[in-house]
Design an enzyme around this catalytic site. Sequence first.
Site, PDB file in Angstrom:
ATOM      1  N   LEU A  33      -7.198  -2.738  -0.971  1.00 36.15           N
ATOM      2  CA  LEU A  33      -6.220  -3.459  -0.374  1.00 36.15           C
ATOM      3  C   LEU A  33      -6.878  -4.464   0.510  1.00 36.15           C
ATOM      4  O   LEU A  33      -7.810  -4.271   1.182  1.00 36.15           O
ATOM      5  CB  LEU A  33      -5.465  -2.556   0.435  1.00 36.15           C
ATOM      6  N   GLY A  50      -5.190  -7.268   1.942  1.00 37.93           N
ATOM      7  CA  GLY A  50      -4.005  -8.133   2.249  1.00 37.93           C
ATOM      8  C   GLY A  50      -3.793  -8.137   3.856  1.00 37.93           C
ATOM      9  O   GLY A  50      -3.191  -9.072   4.403  1.00 37.93           O
ATOM     10  N   GLN A 107      -0.263  -9.084  -3.792  1.00 37.28           N
ATOM     11  CA  GLN A 107       1.125  -8.290  -3.830  1.00 37.28           C
ATOM     12  C   GLN A 107       2.236  -8.972  -3.333  1.00 37.28           C
ATOM     13  O   GLN A 107       2.119 -10.315  -3.087  1.00 37.28           O
ATOM     14  CB  GLN A 107       0.639  -7.175  -2.526  1.00 37.28           C
ATOM     15  N   LYS A 157      -9.490  -0.314  12.556  1.00 33.33           N
ATOM     16  CA  LYS A 157      -8.273  -0.829  12.801  1.00 33.33           C
ATOM     17  C   LYS A 157      -8.396  -1.579  14.419  1.00 33.33           C
ATOM     18  O   LYS A 157      -7.587  -2.271  14.763  1.00 33.33           O
ATOM     19  CB  LYS A 157      -7.000   0.054  13.081  1.00 33.33           C
TER      20      LYS A 157
END
Length: 460
Positions: free
Chosen positions: A102, A104, A179, A348
């Site tokens: 991923l 994105g 996506q 994060k």
Amino acid sequence: MSQDGASQFQEVIRQELELSVKKELEKILTTAPSHEFEHTKKDLDGFRKLFHRFLQEKGPSVDWGKIQRPPEDSIQPYEKIKARGLPDNVSSVLNKLVVVKLNGGLGTSMGCKGPKSLIGVRNENTFLDLTVQQIEHLNKTYDTDVPLVLMNSFNTDEDTKKILQKYNHCRVKIYTFNQSRYPRINKESLLPVAKNVSYSGENTEAWYPPVDLYILNHLMNPPNGKPCEFVMEVTNKTRADVKGGTLTQYEGKLRLVEIAQVPKAHVDEFKSVSKFKIFNTNNLWISLAAVKRLQEQNAIDMEIIVNPKTLDGGLNVIQLETAVGAAIKSFENSLGINVPRSRFLPVKTTSDLLLVMSNLYSLNAGSLTMSEKREFPTVPLVKLGSSFTKVQDYLRRFESIPDMLELDHLTVSGDVTFGKNVSLKGTVIIIANHGDRIDIPPGAVLENKIVSGNLRILDH
């Protein structure tokens, strides 16, 4: 109004809302450039189907009374998988592997404008550099050709494609795809916020685990001869992970349950570390043949997650999302594998970034592993205050990353800077009061200390 009358009224409202959304989407489609028309139409058709399901589903999507702990054999300990060893010809199983990452996400939570994967993490290497190094190491070691596929978003595609040129000399074939792009909808009217397909103006608004050969071998050569179509890597919960999705047994199948699906009365039970001991790391191994079969049958069923957001101008919107892990219930012979915490390194926030940049981890062929010099395998709890939220501020406040090999807990709040070669051990709490500034001097060793606003150093 009778119950039947109320139901009929609700149905009329639903139909009118669907019609209004259909008209808005058709207007948006007319603004698409000719070369993007088919792709945009496909996205908007997908959104219409999702929106239809959203209107049909009311309340929590799981019946709490049906949730059971998964059977013992449905979540295998990683040690058991590893104990089987590897086949003589490792390259034969690697040749059946594709790694999809991923890509994105923007680094907005850390004050960055570009893709999160391009944030520097170690020796000027970015997250994407480390991923490419890992797969290149595999390909060189076993003489294979494992490709890397990046799932970009419209936010990251352009920047990522520019940077990919630097990997032309690497022994990794890199592919990208985008996506789907779905419109956010106004929380009150439930109509799309966007008026056209552009990304600019008023329309603007992971860590990776290394490939594990033992898990791959378990999938390619199942011990009972029965192929496993979907594997979810899970790991033991800590107090920091209580909101993470967990695997349960539901109507005879493994099912991922996210906190958003849980009735409010049972949220505390869901967070219980004693009842639900593991959570989903979002590292998934999925049979492509099974994906193709289920896609052709339109049989991949994923619950809708309603994600509320507030745009910069204050407008409340909702995003309709589905989580890929939720597809586990659609596959045959699914399995959870309880992996060591070391395979799960989420980044994060800058607090997470400090951990992976520190000497807690050693870097080898793109993989970060817990340093052998750390006496216990647990990861310290780090909480950096709002002065450290943005990467550029965070980097400015550390002349060098402190020695954290013996750290258990670090909390920093307020205007704090760290000199070179600082060492943090045990529990360290540093709090600069409003208007005060604390400069930790070069070479300082803080062990079980509280440093307060007037720089008094107290035993903890």
